[in-house]
Design a protein around this motif. Sequence first.
Motif, PDB file in Angstrom:
ATOM      1  N   TRP A   1     -46.610  17.420 -11.719  1.00  0.00           N
ATOM      2  CA  TRP A   1     -47.387  18.163 -10.725  1.00  0.00           C
ATOM      3  C   TRP A   1     -47.212  17.507  -9.359  1.00  0.00           C
ATOM      4  O   TRP A   1     -47.260  16.284  -9.233  1.00  0.00           O
ATOM      5  CB  TRP A   1     -48.871  18.183 -11.091  1.00  0.00           C
ATOM      6  CG  TRP A   1     -49.192  19.094 -12.227  1.00  0.00           C
ATOM      7  CD1 TRP A   1     -49.066  18.825 -13.562  1.00  0.00           C
ATOM      8  CD2 TRP A   1     -49.689  20.428 -12.142  1.00  0.00           C
ATOM      9  NE1 TRP A   1     -49.458  19.906 -14.305  1.00  0.00           N
ATOM     10  CE2 TRP A   1     -49.851  20.911 -13.469  1.00  0.00           C
ATOM     11  CE3 TRP A   1     -50.024  21.254 -11.076  1.00  0.00           C
ATOM     12  CZ2 TRP A   1     -50.326  22.176 -13.756  1.00  0.00           C
ATOM     13  CZ3 TRP A   1     -50.505  22.530 -11.357  1.00  0.00           C
ATOM     14  CH2 TRP A   1     -50.657  22.983 -12.679  1.00  0.00           C
TER      15      TRP A   1
ATOM     16  N   THR B   1     -53.920  26.550 -20.527  1.00  0.00           N
ATOM     17  CA  THR B   1     -54.125  25.480 -19.545  1.00  0.00           C
ATOM     18  C   THR B   1     -55.570  25.495 -19.057  1.00  0.00           C
ATOM     19  O   THR B   1     -56.100  26.539 -18.688  1.00  0.00           O
ATOM     20  CB  THR B   1     -53.184  25.629 -18.345  1.00  0.00           C
ATOM     21  OG1 THR B   1     -51.823  25.629 -18.805  1.00  0.00           O
ATOM     22  CG2 THR B   1     -53.371  24.493 -17.360  1.00  0.00           C
TER      23      THR B   1
ATOM     24  N   THR C   1     -53.685  20.942 -21.713  1.00  0.00           N
ATOM     25  CA  THR C   1     -52.918  22.057 -22.264  1.00  0.00           C
ATOM     26  C   THR C   1     -53.154  22.151 -23.762  1.00  0.00           C
ATOM     27  O   THR C   1     -53.416  21.138 -24.430  1.00  0.00           O
ATOM     28  CB  THR C   1     -51.412  21.923 -21.986  1.00  0.00           C
ATOM     29  OG1 THR C   1     -50.932  20.692 -22.535  1.00  0.00           O
ATOM     30  CG2 THR C   1     -51.133  21.970 -20.490  1.00  0.00           C
TER      31      THR C   1
ATOM     32  N   GLU D   1     -48.417  28.330 -11.942  1.00  0.00           N
ATOM     33  CA  GLU D   1     -48.062  26.925 -11.810  1.00  0.00           C
ATOM     34  C   GLU D   1     -48.741  26.267 -10.615  1.00  0.00           C
ATOM     35  O   GLU D   1     -48.338  25.195 -10.169  1.00  0.00           O
ATOM     36  CB  GLU D   1     -46.544  26.781 -11.696  1.00  0.00           C
ATOM     37  CG  GLU D   1     -45.805  27.237 -12.953  1.00  0.00           C
ATOM     38  CD  GLU D   1     -44.308  27.083 -12.834  1.00  0.00           C
ATOM     39  OE1 GLU D   1     -43.824  26.869 -11.701  1.00  0.00           O
ATOM     40  OE2 GLU D   1     -43.626  27.147 -13.865  1.00  0.00           O
TER      41      GLU D   1
ATOM     42  N   GLU E   1     -48.548  21.950  -7.316  1.00  0.00           N
ATOM     43  CA  GLU E   1     -47.630  22.862  -7.991  1.00  0.00           C
ATOM     44  C   GLU E   1     -46.916  22.139  -9.117  1.00  0.00           C
ATOM     45  O   GLU E   1     -46.536  20.970  -8.981  1.00  0.00           O
ATOM     46  CB  GLU E   1     -46.605  23.429  -7.005  1.00  0.00           C
ATOM     47  CG  GLU E   1     -45.706  24.491  -7.625  1.00  0.00           C
ATOM     48  CD  GLU E   1     -44.858  25.201  -6.595  1.00  0.00           C
ATOM     49  OE1 GLU E   1     -44.042  26.051  -6.976  1.00  0.00           O
ATOM     50  OE2 GLU E   1     -45.013  24.903  -5.395  1.00  0.00           O
ATOM     51  N   GLN E   2     -46.775  22.828 -10.213  1.00  0.00           N
ATOM     52  CA  GLN E   2     -46.107  22.240 -11.375  1.00  0.00           C
ATOM     53  C   GLN E   2     -44.611  22.480 -11.302  1.00  0.00           C
ATOM     54  O   GLN E   2     -44.172  23.566 -10.942  1.00  0.00           O
ATOM     55  CB  GLN E   2     -46.665  22.873 -12.654  1.00  0.00           C
ATOM     56  CG  GLN E   2     -46.127  22.247 -13.921  1.00  0.00           C
ATOM     57  CD  GLN E   2     -46.741  22.876 -15.158  1.00  0.00           C
ATOM     58  OE1 GLN E   2     -47.497  23.830 -15.061  1.00  0.00           O
ATOM     59  NE2 GLN E   2     -46.414  22.358 -16.314  1.00  0.00           N
TER      60      GLN E   2
END
Length: 572
Positions: A203, A489, A512, A548, A571-572
């Motif tokens: 992340w 998630t 998760t 994301e 942001e992933q």
Amino acid sequence: MPERPITTRANRRDVLRSGAAAVGGGLLASAFAGGGLAAADDDSQTGGVGYISHSSYRKLTGEDDVDCVPDEDGWGGSFYVKRAAEDNDGDVGVSISVPDTCDGSEDERHVAHTVTADAPVELSGGPNGYGPWGQACGSWVFVGPGETLETDTMYRVTGVDGPETPAVCHEDVTATDGEGDPTGHPMDLVRISFERAPPGEQWTQNGKLSGYGGSVSIDGATAVLGPSNGGAAAVFALTDDGWTRDDELGVGDDIEGPPALSGDTVVFSGGEERQNRSVVVYTRTDGGWEREATLLPDGLDENARFGGSYDVDGDTLAVGAPEDPGDNEDNRGAVYVYERDGGEWTLETTLEDGREVNDTADGLGASVAVDGDTILAGAPYASYYDFGFSSVGGALVFTRSDGEWTQETFLRSDNPNNEDGQGSIVALDGDTAVLANPRAPSESNGVFAGAAWVFTREGSEWHHQQKVTPEGWGRNTFFAPAIDLEGDTLLAGSSTTNYSSDDRSGVAYVFTRDDSTWNQQVRLTAADRSSEDRFGDRFGSSVALEGELAFIGAPYDENPDDSDGSVYVFEQ
């Protein structure tokens, strides 16, 4: 209103990650027991073997204190690769020459990479006696021929050789620059194996939206922030230039947060200084955002606390009134359900606990969530009559069929504790519901630990799946003052950063689900957090998930323009 670019997505690869796998020193110590180096299972593209200075290794594993990382376990056993290492002149090509073993084998050249801890650090200056940057959060990792370290990537240490006493052939090693001249000071090296952290742990903080308080709601390419201190709320849109301010809401109006956004509709609480507060609805049209309705039913009990919670999904709006006496004198709380038709909102029904049981859903409507034809309403003050527990809490599930709302079930965990307060906060996505309370006790009677309870639905049957808590969970954690759920998630805030030092700058956790088990994936902190924030920012007080993206609010963050509140974008 003119657009104001906040951050560009094109630059996000240049921004340090703000979270890493929460791997404590105790876990690393167990993994490294015996002193032998365990090579990574992955190939050179995902893991390998390299060297780090002995002093940096001790900080990485938490054996030495690290003031600039908000984690009592040092770097957390992870490192982030920022770039190829540079010398004092800013030139790349820094390297060392060491044998992989001390049996007389030929020296190999190992190339240096600049790495940081699991919290982002702005690095400056050149090598000195304390490592490359004169602080405990930067170091070099050296890798040999055939090994690779990808920039902008998080790695986890999986093994170590000689962590306490470096091998003789690895003592007093001095790096050289691209021209072969010595750079920096001699180092004692530790040989480590590492692997790239899985995608769920990668992340990156790629933006900060400031000046509109710390509450946030997001849907698609639209985010609504605020309002802050009785001011306006802001609408941000995701464009090619990143998140850009698109409009302001509530200018001249009396609204308060947090916002609840669904498509082209956003809902706020009215700012009236009384027990019952109106609910204010804005909608987006071709001409921009307009105030559509102000809702406050007639005949309310003056202490009903209407507007204490609200959520909207499409044309359905649910508003909680947790002190509403309703029609059942033994129960408090109700949920008012509105429907929109042609721009007109109409009160469709009022939902109460219709069960004839001792454990009535007291405080119903303290929190609400709407998803399609399902409403989840928290009742954190519900008792557990059979065990004599008070304020165990729970939540009622209501479903709609053919336009009629009926009560489906009452949710409560299998083994509740006294004062759990389940349902103080709720989240709903499809057939998964989450009940949370940041003041729930731990099993060892630690107060204000906080917890989240996950439930799943099969058909019309609901089952308790898991109680979710973060690593290091315990007294005064204040976990889950805000939660959001999307698919598998779960994003949850926590107002406590370091449990042992009572640091209140705040963190957030990403969990998760794998099959039916929830696991902590990453611990997120603000990139600009400092030790001065320990009593102020409250990062994690508001959270929102969208694909994301994770938005995390810090309502007490102080900005350079003297405005209060910021929302951090990951942001992933």
